[in-house]
Design an enzyme around this catalytic site. Sequence first.
Site, PDB file in Angstrom:
ATOM      1  N   ASP A  35       0.885  -1.057  -0.021  1.00  0.00           N
ATOM      2  CA  ASP A  35      -0.083  -0.027   0.189  1.00  0.00           C
ATOM      3  C   ASP A  35       0.650   1.145   0.052  1.00  0.00           C
ATOM      4  OD1 ASP A  35      -1.630  -2.158   0.666  1.00  0.00           O
ATOM      5  OD2 ASP A  35      -3.121  -0.879   1.852  1.00  0.00           O
ATOM      6  N   HIS A  80      -1.012   4.539  -0.504  1.00  0.00           N
ATOM      7  CA  HIS A  80      -1.962   5.528  -0.153  1.00  0.00           C
ATOM      8  C   HIS A  80      -1.472   7.013  -0.009  1.00  0.00           C
ATOM      9  CE1 HIS A  80      -5.129   3.009   1.289  1.00  0.00           C
ATOM     10  NE2 HIS A  80      -4.110   2.087   2.111  1.00  0.00           N
ATOM     11  N   ASP A 138      -3.871  -0.155  -3.460  1.00  0.00           N
ATOM     12  CA  ASP A 138      -4.088   0.925  -2.624  1.00  0.00           C
ATOM     13  C   ASP A 138      -3.234   2.171  -2.864  1.00  0.00           C
ATOM     14  OD1 ASP A 138      -6.255  -0.389  -1.484  1.00  0.00           O
ATOM     15  OD2 ASP A 138      -5.790  -0.584   0.327  1.00  0.00           O
ATOM     16  N   ASP A 162      -6.112   7.617  -1.632  1.00  0.00           N
ATOM     17  CA  ASP A 162      -6.764   7.607  -0.183  1.00  0.00           C
ATOM     18  C   ASP A 162      -5.656   7.722   0.716  1.00  0.00           C
ATOM     19  OD1 ASP A 162      -9.657   7.536  -1.400  1.00  0.00           O
ATOM     20  OD2 ASP A 162      -9.786   5.569  -1.049  1.00  0.00           O
ATOM     21  N   ARG A 163      -6.312   8.380   1.756  1.00  0.00           N
ATOM     22  CA  ARG A 163      -5.754   8.650   3.014  1.00  0.00           C
ATOM     23  C   ARG A 163      -4.392   9.676   2.842  1.00  0.00           C
ATOM     24  NH1 ARG A 163      -9.218   6.084   6.512  1.00  0.00           N
ATOM     25  NH2 ARG A 163      -9.321   4.069   6.270  1.00  0.00           N
ATOM     26  N   ASN A 167      -8.448  -2.716  -2.568  1.00  0.00           N
ATOM     27  CA  ASN A 167      -9.717  -2.332  -2.563  1.00  0.00           C
ATOM     28  C   ASN A 167      -9.997  -0.766  -2.483  1.00  0.00           C
ATOM     29  OD1 ASN A 167      -8.065  -2.364   0.330  1.00  0.00           O
ATOM     30  ND2 ASN A 167     -10.049  -1.567   1.261  1.00  0.00           N
ATOM     31  N   HIS A 168      -9.248   0.058  -2.530  1.00  0.00           N
ATOM     32  CA  HIS A 168      -9.311   1.440  -2.304  1.00  0.00           C
ATOM     33  C   HIS A 168      -9.563   1.784  -4.016  1.00  0.00           C
ATOM     34  CE1 HIS A 168      -9.036   3.380   1.606  1.00  0.00           C
ATOM     35  NE2 HIS A 168      -8.766   2.085   1.869  1.00  0.00           N
ATOM     36  N   HIS A 176      -3.768  -8.262  -3.457  1.00  0.00           N
ATOM     37  CA  HIS A 176      -3.820  -7.113  -2.577  1.00  0.00           C
ATOM     38  C   HIS A 176      -4.347  -7.766  -1.220  1.00  0.00           C
ATOM     39  CE1 HIS A 176      -4.320  -3.324  -0.967  1.00  0.00           C
ATOM     40  NE2 HIS A 176      -5.613  -3.693  -0.380  1.00  0.00           N
ATOM     41  N   ARG A 189     -14.158  -6.117   8.856  1.00  0.00           N
ATOM     42  CA  ARG A 189     -14.020  -5.151   7.994  1.00  0.00           C
ATOM     43  C   ARG A 189     -15.444  -4.904   7.444  1.00  0.00           C
ATOM     44  NH1 ARG A 189      -8.760  -3.463   6.122  1.00  0.00           N
ATOM     45  NH2 ARG A 189      -7.456  -5.099   6.416  1.00  0.00           N
ATOM     46  N   HIS A 244      -2.334  -4.760   2.283  1.00  0.00           N
ATOM     47  CA  HIS A 244      -3.605  -4.650   3.061  1.00  0.00           C
ATOM     48  C   HIS A 244      -3.761  -4.251   4.405  1.00  0.00           C
ATOM     49  CE1 HIS A 244      -8.028  -4.656   2.629  1.00  0.00           C
ATOM     50  NE2 HIS A 244      -8.235  -5.700   3.370  1.00  0.00           N
TER      51      HIS A 244
END
Length: 356
Positions: free
Chosen positions: A52, A54, A80, A83-84, A112-113, A162, A217, A244
């Site tokens: 990840d 991010h 990923d 995001d973040r 997943n993002h 992932h 989750r 992940h």
Amino acid sequence: MVFNIDDLISKCYTKQLLLPSQIKELCERVKELLIQEGNVPQVKTPVTVVGDIHGQFYDLLEIFKIGGYCPDANYIFLGDYVDRGAYSVEVITLLICLKLRYPTRVTLVRGNHESRAVTTTYGFYSECMRKFDGPAVWTYFTDLFDYLVLAVVIDNTILCVHGGLSPSIHTIDQIKAIDRFKEIPHEGPMADLVWSDPIAYDTSTDCPENYFNVSSRGAGYVFGKAVTKMFLEMNQLGHICRAHQICMEGYQIMFDDMLSTVWSAPNYCYRAGNLASILEISPSLERYFNVFDACPDNERDFKPKQHTRLSLLWDEDGSVEKKKKILGARKGHAHSLEEYEASIPEFSGTIDKYFT
């Protein structure tokens, strides 16, 4: 306007935003590449696996300083990308530029993002709106996400994904049969690949380790050692590498070395204080986690520098000689937090709550 990919890469490395029209054309060209790749492409060693990111753009530059720049290094990115962090646009733009320029040296796996639903909540949508005064660029990128591959197999031995495994998937051929050109569903095998997690069961658990259990989750499953072993044996594989989940030391090895997690976003969310790593895999399939810390504030530009690291040298027979050098003292962990909080909904509560 002439489309010059080398010029675009140079701009991306210096954190310059491309024009919306350039991003649109870039995404369309990368789609044409990705549609030719199967759900599970084969990649040969030596290769470096990245977890990840991010939106932590300066830490992505650290990864290239440590692992090597394309096309000199061969990379698998496990998803990923957005995001973040504060620079999701810059991260994904650079990566897809490199994919277009060096298609056989860069493999991009979906996380997943990389979905419309998640990016509207965790920062990427609002970042695109702020930087481009509208949702068009977000739409270009999220449409592209539908084309990213679901997994990778390295030298017919290591599965890279992932998230994790699925109770609906027993063989690699079943992953190859998934219709991936769509938004990630709420449930089913495609969702499980990007959302599931390994878990080390103990004897007191209500769920035996040879079964899947519903994930806390809210998507995907958790699975244990027996499930991992069964999947590897059925597919004649030796290891599963995934991302992940944050690892405070940068990586985690589980289930008697049958599975490992690589995490490549140091000081996650600009306050977690964790290390990060990239996984370097040699021609003899030896695995080495190259651990690094967050890029310090005074190096947050693109000046070349002498980078101390844990060196990895390949012998002629492919074996690994590790030569330890000093990484240096841990840096402070307050990188661009104000800018981060300006672009992301209020970050509050325990850190674990946000590690999705």
